[in-house]
Design an enzyme around this catalytic site. Structure first.
Site, PDB file in Angstrom:
ATOM      1  N   TYR A  32       0.829  -1.210   0.000  1.00 43.68           N
ATOM      2  CA  TYR A  32       0.000   0.000   0.000  1.00 43.68           C
ATOM      3  C   TYR A  32       0.856   1.248   0.000  1.00 43.68           C
ATOM      4  O   TYR A  32       2.073   1.189   0.215  1.00 43.68           O
ATOM      5  CB  TYR A  32      -0.950   0.000   1.207  1.00 43.68           C
ATOM      6  CG  TYR A  32      -0.297   0.299   2.545  1.00 43.68           C
ATOM      7  CD1 TYR A  32       0.521  -0.635   3.179  1.00 43.68           C
ATOM      8  CD2 TYR A  32      -0.496   1.533   3.179  1.00 43.68           C
ATOM      9  CE1 TYR A  32       1.105  -0.351   4.405  1.00 43.68           C
ATOM     10  CE2 TYR A  32       0.091   1.824   4.407  1.00 43.68           C
ATOM     11  CZ  TYR A  32       0.885   0.881   5.017  1.00 43.68           C
ATOM     12  OH  TYR A  32       1.468   1.163   6.217  1.00 43.68           O
ATOM     13  N   ARG A  99      -7.172 -20.709  -2.267  1.00 46.50           N
ATOM     14  CA  ARG A  99      -6.168 -20.582  -1.209  1.00 46.50           C
ATOM     15  C   ARG A  99      -5.042 -21.589  -1.383  1.00 46.50           C
ATOM     16  O   ARG A  99      -5.256 -22.801  -1.353  1.00 46.50           O
ATOM     17  CB  ARG A  99      -6.800 -20.742   0.177  1.00 46.50           C
ATOM     18  CG  ARG A  99      -5.805 -20.488   1.306  1.00 46.50           C
ATOM     19  CD  ARG A  99      -6.451 -20.502   2.677  1.00 46.50           C
ATOM     20  NE  ARG A  99      -5.462 -20.186   3.703  1.00 46.50           N
ATOM     21  CZ  ARG A  99      -4.651 -21.095   4.260  1.00 46.50           C
ATOM     22  NH1 ARG A  99      -4.725 -22.363   3.915  1.00 46.50           N
ATOM     23  NH2 ARG A  99      -3.756 -20.719   5.160  1.00 46.50           N
ATOM     24  N   LYS A 147       6.485  -2.148   1.719  1.00 48.03           N
ATOM     25  CA  LYS A 147       5.339  -1.567   2.435  1.00 48.03           C
ATOM     26  C   LYS A 147       4.121  -2.486   2.337  1.00 48.03           C
ATOM     27  O   LYS A 147       3.166  -2.205   1.617  1.00 48.03           O
ATOM     28  CB  LYS A 147       5.036  -0.170   1.885  1.00 48.03           C
ATOM     29  CG  LYS A 147       4.177   0.677   2.812  1.00 48.03           C
ATOM     30  CD  LYS A 147       4.246   2.141   2.438  1.00 48.03           C
ATOM     31  CE  LYS A 147       3.263   3.004   3.207  1.00 48.03           C
ATOM     32  NZ  LYS A 147       3.454   2.994   4.656  1.00 48.03           N
ATOM     33  N   GLU A 179      12.151   2.224  14.028  1.00 52.13           N
ATOM     34  CA  GLU A 179      11.267   3.315  13.613  1.00 52.13           C
ATOM     35  C   GLU A 179      10.039   3.343  14.500  1.00 52.13           C
ATOM     36  O   GLU A 179       9.894   2.513  15.403  1.00 52.13           O
ATOM     37  CB  GLU A 179      10.884   3.166  12.135  1.00 52.13           C
ATOM     38  CG  GLU A 179      10.320   1.818  11.768  1.00 52.13           C
ATOM     39  CD  GLU A 179      10.150   1.607  10.263  1.00 52.13           C
ATOM     40  OE1 GLU A 179      10.070   2.586   9.506  1.00 52.13           O
ATOM     41  OE2 GLU A 179      10.079   0.433   9.855  1.00 52.13           O
ATOM     42  N   LEU A 204      11.188   1.037   6.869  1.00 52.12           N
ATOM     43  CA  LEU A 204      10.542   1.504   5.643  1.00 52.12           C
ATOM     44  C   LEU A 204      11.292   2.743   5.140  1.00 52.12           C
ATOM     45  O   LEU A 204      11.670   3.606   5.933  1.00 52.12           O
ATOM     46  CB  LEU A 204       9.079   1.871   5.913  1.00 52.12           C
ATOM     47  CG  LEU A 204       8.346   2.252   4.626  1.00 52.12           C
ATOM     48  CD1 LEU A 204       8.048   1.017   3.793  1.00 52.12           C
ATOM     49  CD2 LEU A 204       7.082   3.023   4.908  1.00 52.12           C
TER      50      LEU A 204
HETATM   51  N1  PDD Z   1       3.028   4.909   7.359  1.00 53.70           N
HETATM   52  N2  PDD Z   1       7.765   3.659   8.754  1.00 53.70           N
HETATM   53  C1  PDD Z   1       6.626   2.942   8.792  1.00 53.70           C
HETATM   54  C2  PDD Z   1       6.639   1.626   9.480  1.00 53.70           C
HETATM   55  C3  PDD Z   1       5.453   3.438   8.174  1.00 53.70           C
HETATM   56  O1  PDD Z   1       4.337   2.710   8.201  1.00 53.70           O
HETATM   57  C4  PDD Z   1       5.476   4.715   7.547  1.00 53.70           C
HETATM   58  C5  PDD Z   1       4.285   5.290   6.850  1.00 53.70           C
HETATM   59  C6  PDD Z   1       6.699   5.436   7.553  1.00 53.70           C
HETATM   60  C7  PDD Z   1       6.843   6.776   6.901  1.00 53.70           C
HETATM   61  O2  PDD Z   1       6.838   6.687   5.494  1.00 53.70           O
HETATM   62  P1  PDD Z   1       6.276   7.888   4.596  1.00 53.70           P
HETATM   63  O3  PDD Z   1       7.063   9.087   4.981  1.00 53.70           O
HETATM   64  O4  PDD Z   1       6.550   7.446   3.222  1.00 53.70           O
HETATM   65  O5  PDD Z   1       4.828   8.052   4.913  1.00 53.70           O
HETATM   66  C8  PDD Z   1       7.812   4.869   8.161  1.00 53.70           C
HETATM   67  C9  PDD Z   1       1.831   5.375   6.664  1.00 53.70           C
HETATM   68  C10 PDD Z   1       1.660   6.852   6.700  1.00 53.70           C
HETATM   69  C11 PDD Z   1       0.647   4.612   7.218  1.00 53.70           C
HETATM   70  O6  PDD Z   1       0.786   3.409   7.367  1.00 53.70           O
HETATM   71  O7  PDD Z   1      -0.409   5.202   7.453  1.00 53.70           O
END
Ligand code: PDD
Length: 284
Positions: A32, A99, A147, A179, A204
């Site tokens: 996503y 599945r 992601k 993170e 990420l």
């Molecule tokens: N989350 N690290 C993780 C684990 C994340 O899920 C996200 C983003 C980030 C930041 O990435 P970016 O700057 O590209 O949004 C870092 C999104 C916003 C979410 O899951 O809603």
């Protein structure tokens, strides 16, 4: 009621349907992106699409559409929902198949779903008060650079933070912060150097991270990409997070220890301002 997009069709959210055999549902076999929207425009759209292509390639997942088509769908959703400020969520899964742990045949059509979320991104109380976080062990899988939609552990981490009466969780592996539950984590040391974890499979590769590190370097800040420990973070001058939906938000407490003087740091506050200015200028 929102208008959403599902596999080629714009429809009311209550009418959108995905198969129970969708591999996103059965295996979390999907990826996503979340793109921020300010003044009805998309922030860093091409960055999000580049990361989407990378996530898809890492999982041998077919691209559901070309970037210009995806841009058009994003824009139509903004328009149909009169979205001024908030996010667009886009999910691609390997589609519906009987599945089986093996990936289905190559001609299986990926599922593509998008919806809008209206939210106040610019005016966030946390920008003025700062966030309080607790640390939790990072128990996610080892390919956090992809992601994927398998967000159960980050969700559990966030619940743990809530139970402990704070805003978010920072995840820790081998003594170092990886993170936040859904954001990248940073500290500023006593000498004013910005420190954040380097890009590899452990975190990420945040799109906001990339922009903020560039803006930080351009404004003359020293930037070091290396892991930092929880102890280092606790004695840091400042701490903050970045993501597409939070931009830059200061962190003022880690595991009950006050960071700096307990108020949002100067650098985090300045980076938030510069980032928002730049986002508004370059949004499409
Ligand atoms: N989350 N690290 C993780 C684990 C994340 O899920 C996200 C983003 C980030 C930041 O990435 P970016 O700057 O590209 O949004 C870092 C999104 C916003 C979410 O899951 O809603």
């Amino acid at each position: 009621m929102r208008t959403v997009y599902v596999n080629g069709v714009f429809c009311p959210e209550t009418e959108a349907v995905v198969s129970i055999f969708d591999r996103g549902f059965l295996f979390a076999d999907g990826v996503y992106e979340v793109t921020g929207v300010l003044d009805g425009k998309l922030i860093d759209f091409s960055g999000h699409m580049a990361r989407l292509r990378r996530s898809l390639a890492e999982l041998e997942l077919r691209e559901p559409a070309q970037e210009d088509k995806l841009l058009s769908i994003h824009r139509q959703l903004v328009e149909k929902n009169d979205l001024v400020e908030g996010m667009i969520y886009m999910q691609v899964t390997r589609g519906a198949a009987d599945r089986d742990f093996l990936f289905p045949a190559d001609d299986t059509k990926p599922s593509l779903v998008l919806f809008t979320q209206s939210a106040s991104l610019r005016d966030k109380p946390a920008a003025k008060t700062g966030l309080r976080v607790v640390t939790v062990p990072d128990l996610r899988w080892a390919r956090r650079d992809i992601k994927t939609v398998q967000l159960l552990y980050p969700s559990m981490a966030k619940m743990e933070a809530k139970r402990r009466g704070v805003d978010d969780a920072w995840m820790v592996e081998d003594g170092c912060v990886t993170e936040g539950s859904s954001n990248n984590a940073y500290i500023v040391d006593a000498g004013g150097t910005l420190i954040t974890r380097p890009l590899n499979h452990a975190i990420l590769h945040g799109i906001t991270r990339k922009a903020v590190l560039r803006l930080a370097a351009e404004s003359g800040l020293a930037v070091e990409e290396r892991p930092f420990t929880v102890e280092e973070a606790k004695v840091a001058r400042e701490a903050f997070i970045t993501s597409a939906s939070s931009f830059v938000l200061p962190v003022v407490e880690i595991d009950g220890t006050t960071i700096g003087d307990g108020r949002p740091g100067e650098i985090a506050t300045r980076l938030r301002e510069i980032y928002i200015d730049e986002a508004l200028k370059t949004a499409v």
